[in-house]
Design a protein around this motif. Structure first.
Motif, PDB file in Angstrom:
ATOM      1  N   ALA A   1     -24.919   9.427  12.807  1.00 43.81           N
ATOM      2  CA  ALA A   1     -24.401   9.609  13.014  1.00 43.81           C
ATOM      3  C   ALA A   1     -23.722   8.265  14.178  1.00 43.81           C
ATOM      4  O   ALA A   1     -24.557   7.426  13.819  1.00 43.81           O
ATOM      5  N   ALA A   2     -22.511   8.042  14.352  1.00 41.46           N
ATOM      6  CA  ALA A   2     -21.663   7.150  15.017  1.00 41.46           C
ATOM      7  C   ALA A   2     -23.019   6.526  16.376  1.00 41.46           C
ATOM      8  O   ALA A   2     -22.618   7.787  17.611  1.00 41.46           O
ATOM      9  N   ASP A   3     -23.259   5.107  16.723  1.00 43.51           N
ATOM     10  CA  ASP A   3     -23.799   4.609  17.547  1.00 43.51           C
ATOM     11  C   ASP A   3     -22.973   4.232  18.335  1.00 43.51           C
ATOM     12  O   ASP A   3     -22.242   3.419  19.047  1.00 43.51           O
ATOM     13  N   VAL A   4     -22.845   5.453  19.508  1.00 43.60           N
ATOM     14  CA  VAL A   4     -22.011   5.422  20.635  1.00 43.60           C
ATOM     15  C   VAL A   4     -22.474   6.115  21.716  1.00 43.60           C
ATOM     16  O   VAL A   4     -23.802   6.830  21.410  1.00 43.60           O
ATOM     17  N   PRO A   5     -22.155   6.168  22.964  1.00 46.93           N
ATOM     18  CA  PRO A   5     -22.445   6.528  23.710  1.00 46.93           C
ATOM     19  C   PRO A   5     -23.063   8.231  24.736  1.00 46.93           C
ATOM     20  O   PRO A   5     -23.765   8.951  24.519  1.00 46.93           O
ATOM     21  N   SER A   6     -22.205   8.765  23.922  1.00 47.13           N
ATOM     22  CA  SER A   6     -22.591   9.823  24.157  1.00 47.13           C
ATOM     23  C   SER A   6     -23.195  10.111  23.259  1.00 47.13           C
ATOM     24  O   SER A   6     -23.807  11.923  23.037  1.00 47.13           O
ATOM     25  N   VAL A   7     -23.359   9.734  22.206  1.00 48.52           N
ATOM     26  CA  VAL A   7     -24.557  10.798  20.995  1.00 48.52           C
ATOM     27  C   VAL A   7     -25.366  10.000  21.732  1.00 48.52           C
ATOM     28  O   VAL A   7     -26.951  11.175  21.490  1.00 48.52           O
ATOM     29  N   ARG A   8     -25.759   8.514  22.638  1.00 46.70           N
ATOM     30  CA  ARG A   8     -27.136   8.488  22.787  1.00 46.70           C
ATOM     31  C   ARG A   8     -27.444   8.776  23.941  1.00 46.70           C
ATOM     32  O   ARG A   8     -28.789   8.861  24.021  1.00 46.70           O
ATOM     33  N   SER A   9     -26.562   9.526  24.519  1.00 46.36           N
ATOM     34  CA  SER A   9     -26.961  10.629  25.807  1.00 46.36           C
ATOM     35  C   SER A   9     -27.389  12.332  25.092  1.00 46.36           C
ATOM     36  O   SER A   9     -27.697  12.414  26.290  1.00 46.36           O
ATOM     37  N   LEU A  10     -27.369  11.882  24.433  1.00 49.11           N
ATOM     38  CA  LEU A  10     -28.392  13.351  23.546  1.00 49.11           C
ATOM     39  C   LEU A  10     -29.308  13.209  22.177  1.00 49.11           C
ATOM     40  O   LEU A  10     -30.130  14.093  22.393  1.00 49.11           O
ATOM     41  N   ALA A  11     -29.262  11.728  21.683  1.00 51.85           N
ATOM     42  CA  ALA A  11     -30.525  11.964  20.441  1.00 51.85           C
ATOM     43  C   ALA A  11     -30.512  10.233  20.670  1.00 51.85           C
ATOM     44  O   ALA A  11     -30.132   9.547  21.109  1.00 51.85           O
ATOM     45  N   SER A  12     -31.686  10.032  20.614  1.00 50.27           N
ATOM     46  CA  SER A  12     -32.428   8.538  20.518  1.00 50.27           C
ATOM     47  C   SER A  12     -32.039   7.790  18.380  1.00 50.27           C
ATOM     48  O   SER A  12     -32.218   8.869  17.833  1.00 50.27           O
TER      49      SER A  12
END
Length: 381
Positions: free
Chosen positions: A314-325
């Motif tokens: 996945a793209a490393d952007v804040p919206s992704v990091r809010s759901l997964a690490s």
């Protein structure tokens, strides 16, 4: 009657599954478990009486309205469609003498109408935040207007922590009653997907929208950097859309990967696991660096992927990091070289520990779990 609990979702749902938002609303509010907890749900559908192709069957106790089943001539003028929706909403609210009454809006364009109606009818007004309700997409063109919107609602549902952080970063003060509640996923269904362990042919899969900030070109640019045994399987676009076909052909030609791309077109959601995800080596979640992708969206495809036994890039952007690490998915910048490197790592690694962690996180987003948390929050308002 005083113990009754009702929700009116002030939004026009579209027929079929062409609209991802409509399918998600159904999952979050109807099939996900709120009716099981005693909530009566009213969803206005923008359809004709016989146009429920592809929708799941609902139990009779779930309310759903065909209030916008009027002729297409009226749809050319949104005023008539919204007026019809308004009449149905007033009838719903005025015929509810007690209990908990909730109106959910997605965008501030409905705020003032809902506020006027609240004078006539007793209900709580909450906003469920999506891309169209963020400050940059809002009809409230000034900081003061958007803060007025936030001050005027009884509560707000952020579908991503990145949304909350972005609004606070801009200097806005969210309502006191706020909750971060990502969209739900049917973990049981997605957990049955199968992963391909073949090293001869490695299948990279994307299922989703082709809107610009989804950054679909990243998939083709990354594929061009990978060995020839990597193939891209892609599904999405609108039903019977020649534009989507041309778009995929154009990207395949631009990056010279046409013989390594399998475009499946529009696939009904209930067939996505069997026809798209099964047999994948890696699942892909591309996004760009726009405000929409970084802060506004809550990538529901990522959550679905996390419920499968297949590794994810996945793209490393804040919206992704809010759901997964990074312990659960492979994160890479929206740069073709870095994204391609992450794909190679994901496809060549065992990933069993990472997948187990992703599955565990996905269970916290399960539709029944979400319904329990959401119901308790609504009752507390």
């Amino acid at each position: 009657m005083t113990n009754a609990k009702r929700i009116f979702y002030f939004y026009e749902l579209l027929p079929g599954f062409d609209s991802g938002s409509s399918a998600q609303i159904l999952r979050d509010y109807v099939t996900g478990g709120l009716p099981r907890l005693g909530w009566q749900i009213t969803l206005p559908f923008k359809v004709f009486p016989n146009r429920f192709d592809g929708w799941p069957e609902f139990a009779c106790r779930n309310e759903y309205s065909r209030s916008l089943a009027i002729k297409s001539l009226f749809f050319a003028d949104k005023f008539f469609a919204r007026l019809y929706l308004l009449f149905h909403f007033v009838a719903w609210a005025r015929n509810f003498p007690g209990g908990i009454c909730i109106c959910v809006i997605r965008e501030d364009k409905f705020l003032y109408l809902a506020m006027v109606l609240r004078v006539l009818c007793r209900f709580k007004l909450i906003s469920e935040l999506h891309e169209g309700g963020m400050p940059f997409a809002s009809r409230s063109n000034t900081t003061w207007q958007y803060q007025t919107f936030l001050n005027s609602i009884d509560g707000i549902v952020f579908t991503s922590r990145a949304q909350l952080e972005y609004i606070v970063k801009l200097g806005f003060v969210p309502p006191r009653n706020a909750i971060v509640l990502p969209n739900s996923v049917e973990t049981g269904k997605f957990s049955k997907a199968t992963r391909s362990l073949s090293k001869d042919v490695l299948v990279l899969t994307y299922a989703g929208s082709f809107i610009p900030w989804k950054n679909v070109p990243l998939l083709f640019a990354s594929l061009a950097l990978l060995p020839s045994n990597y193939r891209l399987r892609i599904a999405g676009g609108k039903r019977n859309s020649s534009h989507a076909d041309e778009y995929i052909r154009g990207l395949s030609s631009k990056y010279d990967v046409g013989n390594r791309v399998d475009y499946l077109g529009f696939v009904e959601p209930e067939r996505v696991i069997d026809e798209v995800i099964d047999g994948s080596s890696v699942l892909l979640c591309p996004l760009d660096r726009s405000v929409s992708s970084m802060y506004a969206t809550s990538p529901m495809k990522l959550v679905e992927y996390m419920a499968t036994p297949i590794p994810i890039v996945a793209a490393d952007v804040p919206s992704v990091r809010s759901l997964a690490s990074e312990d659960e998915v492979f994160l890479a910048s929206p740069d073709p070289t870095e994204f391609a490197s992450a794909i190679v790592l994901a496809s060549q690694s065992d990933c069993s520990v990472m997948i187990a962690r992703a599955n565990q996180r996905a269970r916290t987003y399960d539709s029944k779990c979400r319904a329990d948390v959401y119901s308790r929050w609504l009752v507390s308002l």
